[in-house]
Design an enzyme around this catalytic site. Structure first.
Site, PDB file in Angstrom:
ATOM      1  N   CYS A   1     -10.773   3.861   0.079  1.00 57.37           N
ATOM      2  CA  CYS A   1      -9.675   3.619   0.735  1.00 57.37           C
ATOM      3  C   CYS A   1      -8.876   2.606   1.931  1.00 57.37           C
ATOM      4  O   CYS A   1      -9.715   2.732   2.680  1.00 57.37           O
ATOM      5  CB  CYS A   1      -9.558   4.985   1.014  1.00 57.37           C
ATOM      6  SG  CYS A   1      -7.424   5.409   1.584  1.00 57.37           S
ATOM      7  N   THR A   2      -8.086   2.004   1.178  1.00 58.43           N
ATOM      8  CA  THR A   2      -7.672   0.837   2.624  1.00 58.43           C
ATOM      9  C   THR A   2      -6.962   1.397   4.134  1.00 58.43           C
ATOM     10  O   THR A   2      -7.373   0.828   5.180  1.00 58.43           O
ATOM     11  CB  THR A   2      -6.473  -0.371   1.891  1.00 58.43           C
ATOM     12  OG1 THR A   2      -5.530   0.564   1.771  1.00 58.43           O
ATOM     13  CG2 THR A   2      -7.218  -1.280   1.079  1.00 58.43           C
ATOM     14  N   HIS A   3      -7.043   3.185   4.052  1.00 58.00           N
ATOM     15  CA  HIS A   3      -7.121   3.007   5.244  1.00 58.00           C
ATOM     16  C   HIS A   3      -8.341   3.584   5.797  1.00 58.00           C
ATOM     17  O   HIS A   3      -7.574   4.098   6.882  1.00 58.00           O
ATOM     18  CB  HIS A   3      -5.800   4.804   5.051  1.00 58.00           C
ATOM     19  CG  HIS A   3      -4.826   4.751   4.736  1.00 58.00           C
ATOM     20  ND1 HIS A   3      -4.155   4.999   3.813  1.00 58.00           N
ATOM     21  CD2 HIS A   3      -3.043   4.946   5.593  1.00 58.00           C
ATOM     22  CE1 HIS A   3      -2.509   4.295   3.273  1.00 58.00           C
ATOM     23  NE2 HIS A   3      -2.326   4.927   4.611  1.00 58.00           N
TER      24      HIS A   3
ATOM     25  N   CYS B   1      -4.159  -1.483  -2.107  1.00 54.16           N
ATOM     26  CA  CYS B   1      -4.612   0.433  -2.332  1.00 54.16           C
ATOM     27  C   CYS B   1      -5.741   0.499  -3.177  1.00 54.16           C
ATOM     28  O   CYS B   1      -5.049   0.640  -4.292  1.00 54.16           O
ATOM     29  CB  CYS B   1      -3.113   0.781  -2.048  1.00 54.16           C
ATOM     30  SG  CYS B   1      -3.025   2.899  -3.150  1.00 54.16           S
ATOM     31  N   ASN B   2      -6.429   1.057  -2.881  1.00 57.02           N
ATOM     32  CA  ASN B   2      -7.407   1.719  -5.069  1.00 57.02           C
ATOM     33  C   ASN B   2      -6.935   2.600  -5.215  1.00 57.02           C
ATOM     34  O   ASN B   2      -6.651   2.482  -5.865  1.00 57.02           O
ATOM     35  CB  ASN B   2      -8.656   2.335  -3.707  1.00 57.02           C
ATOM     36  CG  ASN B   2      -8.880   1.270  -2.824  1.00 57.02           C
ATOM     37  OD1 ASN B   2      -8.530   1.248  -1.888  1.00 57.02           O
ATOM     38  ND2 ASN B   2     -10.400   0.734  -3.051  1.00 57.02           N
ATOM     39  N   THR B   3      -5.969   3.508  -4.476  1.00 59.65           N
ATOM     40  CA  THR B   3      -4.922   4.472  -5.871  1.00 59.65           C
ATOM     41  C   THR B   3      -4.397   3.579  -6.317  1.00 59.65           C
ATOM     42  O   THR B   3      -4.195   4.159  -7.911  1.00 59.65           O
ATOM     43  CB  THR B   3      -4.987   5.291  -4.855  1.00 59.65           C
ATOM     44  OG1 THR B   3      -6.040   5.770  -4.015  1.00 59.65           O
ATOM     45  CG2 THR B   3      -4.262   6.741  -5.690  1.00 59.65           C
TER      46      THR B   3
ATOM     47  N   ASP C   1       0.829  -0.981  -0.179  1.00 57.31           N
ATOM     48  CA  ASP C   1       0.002  -0.079  -0.009  1.00 57.31           C
ATOM     49  C   ASP C   1       1.118   1.447  -0.120  1.00 57.31           C
ATOM     50  O   ASP C   1       1.925   1.256   0.435  1.00 57.31           O
ATOM     51  CB  ASP C   1      -0.942  -0.180   1.072  1.00 57.31           C
ATOM     52  CG  ASP C   1      -2.058   1.179   1.268  1.00 57.31           C
ATOM     53  OD1 ASP C   1      -2.523   1.059   0.521  1.00 57.31           O
ATOM     54  OD2 ASP C   1      -1.946   1.403   1.923  1.00 57.31           O
ATOM     55  N   SER C   2      -0.073   2.433  -0.091  1.00 57.10           N
ATOM     56  CA  SER C   2       1.248   3.656   0.256  1.00 57.10           C
ATOM     57  C   SER C   2       1.985   4.007   0.982  1.00 57.10           C
ATOM     58  O   SER C   2       2.486   4.537   1.153  1.00 57.10           O
ATOM     59  CB  SER C   2       0.079   4.892  -0.498  1.00 57.10           C
ATOM     60  OG  SER C   2      -1.037   4.924   0.533  1.00 57.10           O
TER      61      SER C   2
ATOM     62  N   TYR D   1      -0.220   9.007  -1.812  1.00 58.21           N
ATOM     63  CA  TYR D   1      -0.283   8.440  -3.401  1.00 58.21           C
ATOM     64  C   TYR D   1      -1.618   9.376  -4.338  1.00 58.21           C
ATOM     65  O   TYR D   1      -1.600  10.020  -5.175  1.00 58.21           O
ATOM     66  CB  TYR D   1      -0.474   7.760  -4.133  1.00 58.21           C
ATOM     67  CG  TYR D   1       0.442   6.367  -3.585  1.00 58.21           C
ATOM     68  CD1 TYR D   1       1.704   6.627  -3.308  1.00 58.21           C
ATOM     69  CD2 TYR D   1       0.558   4.616  -4.226  1.00 58.21           C
ATOM     70  CE1 TYR D   1       3.017   5.732  -2.953  1.00 58.21           C
ATOM     71  CE2 TYR D   1       1.617   3.863  -4.603  1.00 58.21           C
ATOM     72  CZ  TYR D   1       2.993   4.314  -3.383  1.00 58.21           C
ATOM     73  OH  TYR D   1       3.810   3.481  -3.704  1.00 58.21           O
ATOM     74  N   GLY D   2      -2.873   9.685  -2.879  1.00 59.30           N
ATOM     75  CA  GLY D   2      -3.879  10.122  -3.468  1.00 59.30           C
ATOM     76  C   GLY D   2      -3.755  11.079  -4.842  1.00 59.30           C
ATOM     77  O   GLY D   2      -5.208  10.997  -5.703  1.00 59.30           O
TER      78      GLY D   2
HETATM   79  N1  DGL Z   1      -4.584   3.048   0.962  1.00 55.17           N
HETATM   80  C1  DGL Z   1      -4.410   4.061  -0.362  1.00 55.17           C
HETATM   81  C2  DGL Z   1      -6.285   4.265  -0.899  1.00 55.17           C
HETATM   82  O1  DGL Z   1      -6.704   3.207  -0.841  1.00 55.17           O
HETATM   83  C3  DGL Z   1      -4.381   5.142   0.662  1.00 55.17           C
HETATM   84  C4  DGL Z   1      -3.814   5.975  -1.093  1.00 55.17           C
HETATM   85  C5  DGL Z   1      -3.322   7.669  -0.421  1.00 55.17           C
HETATM   86  O2  DGL Z   1      -2.119   7.238  -0.074  1.00 55.17           O
HETATM   87  O3  DGL Z   1      -3.082   8.468  -0.601  1.00 55.17           O
HETATM   88  O4  DGL Z   1      -6.324   4.822  -1.982  1.00 55.17           O
END
Ligand code: DGL
Length: 272
Positions: free
Chosen positions: A183-185, A73-75, A10-11, A42-43
């Site tokens: 978003c996984t966060h 990570c969705n992004t 993930d990011s 990463y967003g």
């Molecule tokens: N966990 C990432 C996601 O699912 C966060 C993205 C980010 O770092 O902005 O999108």
């Protein structure tokens, strides 16, 4: 049978919400988790930048023999999974906003999606909502600032409360009865959001479905570890390993009692 590890990245620390489910559902698998906290969030990065970062991570995981990689990570899924699938010979499992589940379950015909800008801009989100949410009213909300609070282990404090209220209140006013955590966060905020929205609104974390998908892909491709093997976990961060340790300790205390090995970025090469 294949006793190589699964890679999950993930990011940053958000993908730990996916790791938690994979660990729970697949106790026989070894897992290497990589948090790219140095480059988080990463967003708002461009797709090209995210592809480059994802390739570096995948290259590292392949040197550790990963047999399947979860882009938790969705992004990064939105920006990079097509490229990754084209470039590497192993299977990838990505995140998909759980719009289908929300659209199937809604009674009010209105659903909310909380995600990053990068996820909403991606082809996957547009396709998924076109396919499954055609007859549903979707309220989208970018969750700016939430990722940073998880990275700083401040997901339970007053700052989080303020931001969540700002993002969730308009959805409630609109009448949504499903909120998708895109978003996984964000599952770190799930209990706070549930408290805010009450019993009539369902908050959806896609992680259990992703872990089921990992299981299916391993089974289809004959990649499962031996059934008597007890899976191990290795956690690597490109940023502050201490922040990951703190978060893992709180997750572990609540839900897990496993031995964990945590090492920083500079020791990644000495792994395995
Ligand atoms: N966990 C990432 C996601 O699912 C966060 C993205 C980010 O770092 O902005 O999108």
């Amino acid at each position: 049978m294949n006793n190589n590890p699964i890679g999950i990245f993930d990011s940053g620390l958000g993908g730990l919400t996916v790791w938690r489910e994979v660990r729970w559902q697949l106790p026989n698998e070894d897992i290497i988790y990589f948090a790219d906290s140095r480059n988080c969030p990463y967003g708002h990065k461009t797709a090209d930048e995210i592809v480059r970062l994802a390739r570096d991570i995948v290259d590292g995981m392949l040197t550790k023999g990963c047999k399947l990689i979860v882009v938790a990570c969705n992004t990064a899924t939105a920006a990079a999974i097509d490229e990754l699938r084209k470039s590497y010979p192993i299977p990838f499992v990505g995140m998909e906003p759980a719009i289908k589940q929300a659209a199937l379950n809604t009674r009010s015909g209105k659903v909310g999606v909380l995600a990053t800008k990068g996820t909403f801009d991606g082809r996957l989100y547009k396709e998924t909502s076109r396919k499954y949410a055609r007859n549903v009213d979707v309220v989208v909300q970018v969750g700016d600032g939430l990722v940073e609070l998880v990275e700083a282990n401040e997901y339970n404090g007053p700052k989080a409360r303020l931001l969540l209220e700002k993002y969730v209140t308009p959805m409630l006013e609109h009448g949504v009865d499903q909120i998708v955590l895109g978003c996984t966060h964000y599952p770190f905020f799930k209990s706070q959001i549930e408290e805010m929205v009450g019993n009539n609104v369902t908050v959806i974390d896609p992680a259990p479905a992703v872990a089921r998908r990992v299981n299916d892909v391993l089974a289809e491709q004959g990649l499962q570890n031996a059934p008597n093997h007890c899976g191990s976990d290795v956690f690597v961060s490109s940023g502050d390993a201490g922040a990951m340790q703190t978060l893992l300790t709180s997750m572990n205390k609540k839900e897990y009692h496993r031995e964990m090995l945590l090492i920083g970025d500079n020791q990644y090469e000495s792994l395995r």
